[in-house]
Design an enzyme around this catalytic site. Structure first.
Site, PDB file in Angstrom:
ATOM      1  N   MET A  30       0.839  -1.204   0.000  1.00  0.00           N
ATOM      2  CA  MET A  30       0.000   0.000   0.000  1.00  0.00           C
ATOM      3  C   MET A  30       0.876   1.257   0.000  1.00  0.00           C
ATOM      4  O   MET A  30       0.410   2.349   0.330  1.00  0.00           O
ATOM      5  CB  MET A  30      -0.933   0.000   1.211  1.00  0.00           C
ATOM      6  N   HIS A  37       9.301  -3.472   3.442  1.00  0.00           N
ATOM      7  CA  HIS A  37       8.954  -3.666   2.031  1.00  0.00           C
ATOM      8  C   HIS A  37      10.226  -3.930   1.208  1.00  0.00           C
ATOM      9  O   HIS A  37      10.224  -4.750   0.288  1.00  0.00           O
ATOM     10  CB  HIS A  37       8.267  -2.422   1.475  1.00  0.00           C
ATOM     11  N   GLY A 147       5.094 -10.372   4.023  1.00  0.00           N
ATOM     12  CA  GLY A 147       5.850 -10.307   5.270  1.00  0.00           C
ATOM     13  C   GLY A 147       5.191 -11.104   6.390  1.00  0.00           C
ATOM     14  O   GLY A 147       3.964 -11.072   6.534  1.00  0.00           O
TER      15      GLY A 147
HETATM   16  P1  AMP Z   1       1.526  -3.043   3.458  1.00  0.00           P
HETATM   17  O1  AMP Z   1       2.064  -1.992   2.539  1.00  0.00           O
HETATM   18  O2  AMP Z   1       1.526  -2.633   4.893  1.00  0.00           O
HETATM   19  O3  AMP Z   1       0.219  -3.604   2.974  1.00  0.00           O
HETATM   20  O4  AMP Z   1       2.564  -4.234   3.401  1.00  0.00           O
HETATM   21  C1  AMP Z   1       2.954  -4.811   2.176  1.00  0.00           C
HETATM   22  C2  AMP Z   1       3.772  -6.048   2.442  1.00  0.00           C
HETATM   23  O5  AMP Z   1       4.934  -5.703   3.201  1.00  0.00           O
HETATM   24  C3  AMP Z   1       3.005  -7.092   3.279  1.00  0.00           C
HETATM   25  O6  AMP Z   1       3.291  -8.386   2.769  1.00  0.00           O
HETATM   26  C4  AMP Z   1       3.577  -6.900   4.654  1.00  0.00           C
HETATM   27  O7  AMP Z   1       3.507  -8.063   5.453  1.00  0.00           O
HETATM   28  C5  AMP Z   1       5.013  -6.541   4.327  1.00  0.00           C
HETATM   29  N1  AMP Z   1       5.613  -5.852   5.468  1.00  0.00           N
HETATM   30  C6  AMP Z   1       5.151  -4.752   6.095  1.00  0.00           C
HETATM   31  N2  AMP Z   1       5.917  -4.446   7.163  1.00  0.00           N
HETATM   32  C7  AMP Z   1       6.903  -5.384   7.209  1.00  0.00           C
HETATM   33  C8  AMP Z   1       8.016  -5.627   8.073  1.00  0.00           C
HETATM   34  N3  AMP Z   1       8.263  -4.858   9.120  1.00  0.00           N
HETATM   35  N4  AMP Z   1       8.794  -6.698   7.830  1.00  0.00           N
HETATM   36  C9  AMP Z   1       8.533  -7.513   6.767  1.00  0.00           C
HETATM   37  N5  AMP Z   1       7.514  -7.336   5.906  1.00  0.00           N
HETATM   38  C10 AMP Z   1       6.702  -6.291   6.121  1.00  0.00           C
END
Ligand code: AMP
Length: 289
Positions: A30, A37, A147
């Site tokens: 997002m 990320h 993640g």
């Molecule tokens: P989001 O943009 O928050 O929807 O996250 C996109 C992807 O990045 C998802 O697969 C999350 O699980 C991963 N992600 C977000 N924060 C972390 C983190 N601290 N460590 C590893 N992966 C992450």
């Protein structure tokens, strides 16, 4: 790196890559990208011929009272980081093309979507599974990277990809943390300087729980009490000790376990988790002096 904004252009590009025999890695996000990320993007770039990162703040996974409008949007910085991490394409579709008037189809993954985050966010996983299915249908990835930070989401997407024969391998990557232990999240931007200290209680509680598990503790109540004690500074949403694959609550800690916590700190909703497999840490071996 190329910026693609329409479903049609994205699909055309992916079909051309496939026609040329190239493997496609995919990182759905997002935006408001950080090192968490970046770890996904670097893995994708290393393991695939070409890689796509999508940036789409998905309205279907926000409830009306949640932070859809306030969610951080940092496209310029995101583009710089994506390029540095070896992405071939940024796919940033327009909202109207993702959910046009008359849109009526949603994906629900039963069982795994109950409990944990869905208790206070009942709309959430339907929105996530739906948008990820739509993105998979357009990007046509061979591997997609998620993640462990969102462990329930990972389990749900893995199930969905298998159940709906999507032909994509789901790769789960470890949680990336700040130096002080806080799990990285786009929502950490909401934390004030004073809220940061209490926010650290989530990762601290999980570290203490892990130490107890390593010392041989296997009682759910003892682990639960330890975590709740350390999370006193924040407003707990949940502390759950579940089977890491089925997400079902456990009576005794045995096998692959997910210990997941969520809390509210000011405007931020924080989540964190720990995976522990008792098969890798036999009690007798740990207990022996
Ligand atoms: P989001 O943009 O928050 O929807 O996250 C996109 C992807 O990045 C998802 O697969 C999350 O699980 C991963 N992600 C977000 N924060 C972390 C983190 N601290 N460590 C590893 N992966 C992450």
């Amino acid at each position: 790196m190329i910026l693609i904004r329409t479903k049609e252009a994205m699909r055309r590009w992916s079909l051309a890559q496939k026609g040329a025999g190239k493997s496609i890695g995919f990182v759905p996000t997002m935006g408001a990208l950080h090192e968490g990320h970046a770890s996904l993007m670097r893995a994708s770039a290393a393991e695939n011929d070409v890689s796509v990162v999508s940036i789409f703040v998905n309205p279907a996974q926000f409830a009306p009272h949640e932070d859809f409008d306030a969610y951080p949007r940092t496209f310029e910085d995101d583009a710089v980081l994506s390029e540095a991490c070896g992405m071939t394409v940024i796919y940033a579709p327009e909202m109207a093309s993702m959910y046009p008037a008359g849109y009526a189809t949603y994906v629900t993954v039963e069982g795994l979507s109950e409990g944990l985050c869905s208790r206070t966010r009942p709309h959430f996983f339907r929105g996530v599974a739906t948008v990820v299915a739509k993105l998979f249908n357009t990007v046509l990835p061979d591997r997609a990277y998620f993640g462990q930070k969102d462990a329930q989401q990972c389990a749900i997407i893995t199930r969905m990809a298998a159940d709906l024969d999507m032909g994509v391998s789901i790769v789960e990557m470890p949680i990336v943390r700040e130096a002080d232990g806080l799990a990285m999240s786009s929502r950490n931007k909401y934390l004030s300087a004073e809220e940061r200290g209490p926010a650290l209680s989530l990762s601290r509680a999980l570290r203490e729980a892990e130490a107890l598990l390593l010392s041989g503790e296997r009682r759910v109540e003892a682990i639960d009490a330890c975590i709740r004690g350390h999370m006193a500074p924040v407003k707990i949403d949940y502390v759950e000790i579940v089977h890491a694959e089925t997400m079902k609550p456990l009576q005794v800690i045995d096998g692959p376990v997910l210990i997941a916590v969520a809390a509210n700190m000011g405007r931020a909703r924080l989540i964190d988790n720990l995976k522990f497999d008792t098969a890798r840490h036999p009690q007798a071996a740990v207990a022996r002096p």
